[in-house]
Design a protein around this motif. Structure first.
Motif, mmCIF file in Angstrom:
data_model
loop_
_atom_site.group_PDB
_atom_site.id
_atom_site.type_symbol
_atom_site.label_atom_id
_atom_site.label_comp_id
_atom_site.label_asym_id
_atom_site.label_seq_id
_atom_site.Cartn_x
_atom_site.Cartn_y
_atom_site.Cartn_z
ATOM 1 N N ARG A 74 69.237 92.448 31.595
ATOM 2 C CA ARG A 74 67.810 92.453 31.912
ATOM 3 C C ARG A 74 67.473 91.309 32.865
ATOM 4 N N LYS A 106 74.330 92.339 24.898
ATOM 5 C CA LYS A 106 73.184 92.385 25.819
ATOM 6 C C LYS A 106 73.226 91.155 26.705
ATOM 7 N N ARG A 190 73.459 109.713 34.600
ATOM 8 C CA ARG A 190 73.230 108.412 33.956
ATOM 9 C C ARG A 190 71.835 107.863 34.259
ATOM 10 N N GLY A 230 54.569 102.412 31.083
ATOM 11 C CA GLY A 230 55.730 101.975 31.867
ATOM 12 C C GLY A 230 56.264 103.133 32.677
ATOM 13 N N GLY A 232 58.826 102.953 34.836
ATOM 14 C CA GLY A 232 60.118 102.531 35.381
ATOM 15 C C GLY A 232 61.155 103.604 35.107
ATOM 16 N N ALA A 253 50.516 104.302 32.105
ATOM 17 C CA ALA A 253 50.133 102.900 32.210
ATOM 18 C C ALA A 253 51.222 102.093 32.893
ATOM 19 N N SER A 292 46.124 97.721 30.995
ATOM 20 C CA SER A 292 47.200 98.673 30.721
ATOM 21 C C SER A 292 47.251 99.021 29.230
ATOM 22 N N ALA A 328 60.512 104.442 23.326
ATOM 23 C CA ALA A 328 61.457 104.532 24.436
ATOM 24 C C ALA A 328 61.944 103.143 24.835
ATOM 25 N N ASN A 330 62.756 99.055 23.986
ATOM 26 C CA ASN A 330 63.351 98.381 22.832
ATOM 27 C C ASN A 330 62.302 97.482 22.185
ATOM 28 N N ASN A 355 66.255 105.666 22.195
ATOM 29 C CA ASN A 355 66.618 105.356 23.586
ATOM 30 C C ASN A 355 68.132 105.198 23.764
HETATM 31 P P1 NAD Z 1 62.309 99.256 34.453
HETATM 32 O O1 NAD Z 1 62.338 97.882 34.975
HETATM 33 O O2 NAD Z 1 62.945 100.350 35.237
HETATM 34 O O3 NAD Z 1 60.805 99.726 34.159
HETATM 35 C C1 NAD Z 1 59.905 99.075 33.321
HETATM 36 C C2 NAD Z 1 58.493 99.368 33.839
HETATM 37 O O4 NAD Z 1 57.517 98.857 32.916
HETATM 38 C C3 NAD Z 1 58.218 98.696 35.194
HETATM 39 O O5 NAD Z 1 57.746 99.658 36.105
HETATM 40 C C4 NAD Z 1 57.154 97.642 34.839
HETATM 41 O O6 NAD Z 1 56.261 97.390 35.908
HETATM 42 C C5 NAD Z 1 56.460 98.289 33.660
HETATM 43 N N1 NAD Z 1 55.714 97.347 32.826
HETATM 44 C C6 NAD Z 1 55.990 96.063 32.545
HETATM 45 N N2 NAD Z 1 55.064 95.539 31.722
HETATM 46 C C7 NAD Z 1 54.167 96.524 31.482
HETATM 47 C C8 NAD Z 1 52.960 96.605 30.720
HETATM 48 N N3 NAD Z 1 52.513 95.577 30.013
HETATM 49 N N4 NAD Z 1 52.279 97.772 30.719
HETATM 50 C C9 NAD Z 1 52.727 98.842 31.411
HETATM 51 N N5 NAD Z 1 53.863 98.821 32.147
HETATM 52 C C10 NAD Z 1 54.576 97.684 32.186
HETATM 53 O O7 NAD Z 1 62.953 99.140 32.987
HETATM 54 P P2 NAD Z 1 63.605 100.293 32.135
HETATM 55 O O8 NAD Z 1 65.057 100.303 32.407
HETATM 56 O O9 NAD Z 1 62.806 101.526 32.272
HETATM 57 O O10 NAD Z 1 63.432 99.680 30.662
HETATM 58 C C11 NAD Z 1 62.222 99.820 29.923
HETATM 59 C C12 NAD Z 1 62.514 99.608 28.439
HETATM 60 O O11 NAD Z 1 63.496 100.558 28.002
HETATM 61 C C13 NAD Z 1 63.070 98.244 28.076
HETATM 62 O O12 NAD Z 1 62.609 97.887 26.794
HETATM 63 C C14 NAD Z 1 64.567 98.487 28.023
HETATM 64 O O13 NAD Z 1 65.242 97.554 27.212
HETATM 65 C C15 NAD Z 1 64.595 99.871 27.421
HETATM 66 N N6 NAD Z 1 65.830 100.605 27.664
HETATM 67 C C16 NAD Z 1 66.281 100.855 28.918
HETATM 68 C C17 NAD Z 1 67.449 101.594 29.100
HETATM 69 C C18 NAD Z 1 67.960 101.976 30.469
HETATM 70 O O14 NAD Z 1 68.914 102.776 30.527
HETATM 71 N N7 NAD Z 1 67.402 101.499 31.557
HETATM 72 C C19 NAD Z 1 68.172 102.046 27.981
HETATM 73 C C20 NAD Z 1 67.675 101.797 26.710
HETATM 74 C C21 NAD Z 1 66.501 101.077 26.563
#
Ligand code: NAD
Length: 471
Positions: A74, A106, A190, A230, A232, A253, A292, A328, A330, A355
């Motif tokens: 992260r 991690k 993936r 989120g 992302g 959001a 948000s 979704a 963590n 997730n």
């Molecule tokens: P990412 O960086 O791709 O996206 C996260 C998004 O959340 C960003 O667009 C960010 O601007 C937004 N965000 C941040 N704070 C926010 C708020 N307060 N309100 C609304 N939106 C907000 O990250 P990701 O990979 O999508 O990961 C998101 C979560 O999922 C994390 O908790 C991560 O640990 C978990 N996760 C990710 C994966 C993976 O494969 N990427 C796997 C399992 C768990």
């Protein structure tokens, strides 16, 4: 949220709550609960303007009951040791539930990636990888990172390149990291895996008439009102799969605010709007919300927090109106929020398995790297020839022709992405039923998270016991 909130403490609390429903002695439970190894590092970065900055970073290996350890990296300004320990612990339980034979790990680098140039990010990632190599905290058989919040395929490529440069001739080097681009040994599917896994897990619960009946909802995902926090990697793909299945995404959001439309938002259109305007706000036809967090409290059937941890706590939980919450992200809920939802009969589908799509497909990617062959390469053509032959026989014997679209469907031999999707679907369905069955068989278990922990503890403890550590 209080400043002394401990994410790892919250995981320990949930663990202890579940441990009471297992038969393992306290020694085994203590061994499972602790983090086995914590690597905290500092290294200098020369910034583009010539100044020097010290970077703080971590890699935690929570459990060595199976190796390699596995877990994302992260990049976020909020990264700290407590958070990385908590996320590593979740990885152990997650892998156990979905039968991925890894220990939990991690990594985290305490930076806001938006404040660094691409060149600086590359230097940070490569130096971080070198530090991991020095301490043997990375390698296809020891510890295998992946993407997480703030990282993606680009960072995984830099990690791979640094690792291979320092391990010339290591034939399985590509398995040192997952979430790579396809051209660098990544696996198809993936990128969207975590979001797809979230969808499969929620869909399975929505298909359970007893659960839906208790919630006062109809069976199935179709027509449900969904709110996603989120946009992302995980949030975008989750939202997309829900929309494709006929659910209505009524609110989205991001950190700059939220948007709402009772008739539903088109996820791709919102994504492109944010890309071109730099904000989710002012999307045509939608109502803006400056905060948000307001999206979390909207009237809806399903709420999907997909941003970061601790967004729903004892304060805002009483105002949440969703009937089903799919974690979704963590750790989006604190233990206090859990208590409130459990008392209200709101079902929370817990992060530690919901997730797990990312790590499941990462496992497929790692297997692909070790086997050095693309999924489907050997059997695709053979299967198509065989299907064609069977179809020919059926048509000849029945004297009827199969319709063209049905013909394509029947003939199709599996591509890599077909196999990855079906492997993921099978994994999420099985995990959902295993947890739900345990919950139904033990009516004293208060919620689905506790049931998921019990499943995880039983599997990790059995593994330790079978290793002979605890005869
Ligand atoms: P990412 O960086 O791709 O996206 C996260 C998004 O959340 C960003 O667009 C960010 O601007 C937004 N965000 C941040 N704070 C926010 C708020 N307060 N309100 C609304 N939106 C907000 O990250 P990701 O990979 O999508 O990961 C998101 C979560 O999922 C994390 O908790 C991560 O640990 C978990 N996760 C990710 C994966 C993976 O494969 N990427 C796997 C399992 C768990």
């Amino acid at each position: 949220m209080s400043d002394n909130y401990s994410f790892f403490g919250a995981i320990e609390k949930s663990f202890d709550k579940a441990a009471k429903f297992t038969k393992w002695d306290t020694g085994i439970l203590d061994q499972i609960r602790q983090c086995n190894a914590v690597f905290q590092m500092r290294f200098p970065l020369k910034r583009d303007d010539g100044t020097i900055e010290v970077i703080e970073a971590y890699r935690v290996q929570h459990s060595h009951h199976k190796t390699p350890c596995k877990g994302g990296i992260r990049f976020a300004a909020e990264v700290n040791q407590d958070e990385v320990m908590a996320l590593a612990a979740l990885m152990t339980y997650k892998c156990a539930i979905v039968n991925v034979p890894f220990g939990g790990g991690k990594g985290g680098i305490k930076i806001n990636p938006k404040k660094y140039s691409t060149f600086e990010l590359e230097k940070i990632t490569r130096r971080y990888t070198s530090e991991l190599i020095k301490k043997k905290f990375i390698g296809p058989g020891t510890d295998v990172p992946a993407p997480d919040y703030g990282t993606g395929e680009r960072e995984m490529s830099w990690i791979l390149d640094t690792y291979t440069a320092m391990h010339p001739g290591e034939i399985d080097a590509a398995g040192c990291v997952t979430g790579k681009p396809i051209t660098q040994g990544g696996v198809r599917g993936r990128r969207e895996a975590t979001g797809l896994g979230v969808f499969f897990g929620v869909r399975e619960v929505c298909n359970m008439p007893d659960i839906m009946g208790k919630l006062g909802l109809s069976v199935g995902v179709e027509g449900k009102n969904v709110v996603v926090q989120g946009l992302g990697n995980v949030g975008y793909h989750s939202a997309k799969f829900f929309q494709d299945a006929g659910a209505k995404i009524i609110a989205l959001a991001e950190y700059e605010g939220a948007i709402w439309n009772k008739d539903g938002l088109d996820v791709d259109a919102v994504f492109n709007h944010r890309k071109t305007t730099g904000s989710i706000l002012n999307f045509p036809g939608a109502t803006n919300f400056k905060e948000s967090s307001e999206a979390l409290e909207m009237e809806c059937d399903i709420l999907i927090p997909a941003a970061l941890e601790n967004v729903i706590d004892g304060d805002n939980a009483p105002r949440i109106k969703a009937k089903l919450i799919g974690e979704a992200a963590n750790g989006p809920l604190t233990p206090e929020a859990d208590e409130i939802f459990s008392a209200k009969g709101i079902v929370v589908i817990p992060d530690m398995y919901l997730n797990a799509g990312g790590v499941t497909v990462s496992y497929f990617e790692w297997l692909k790297n070790l086997s050095h062959v693309r999924y489907g390469r050997l059997e695709k053509r053979f299967t198509e020839n065989m299907n064609s032959h069977i179809l020919g026989q059926i048509e000849e014997l029945s004297g009827k022709k199969v319709k063209e679209n049905a013909r394509e469907m029947i003939m199709h031999g599996p591509d890599e992405v077909d196999l990855v999707y079906s492997g993921l679907e099978e994994t999420m369905i099985n995990a959902t039923h295993e947890i739900m069955n345990l919950w139904k068989d033990n009516p004293d278990i208060p919620d689905m998270r506790t049931a998921a922990y019990v499943v995880a503890i039983n599997k990790v403890a059995t593994s330790y016991a079978e290793l002979g550590i605890f005869p």
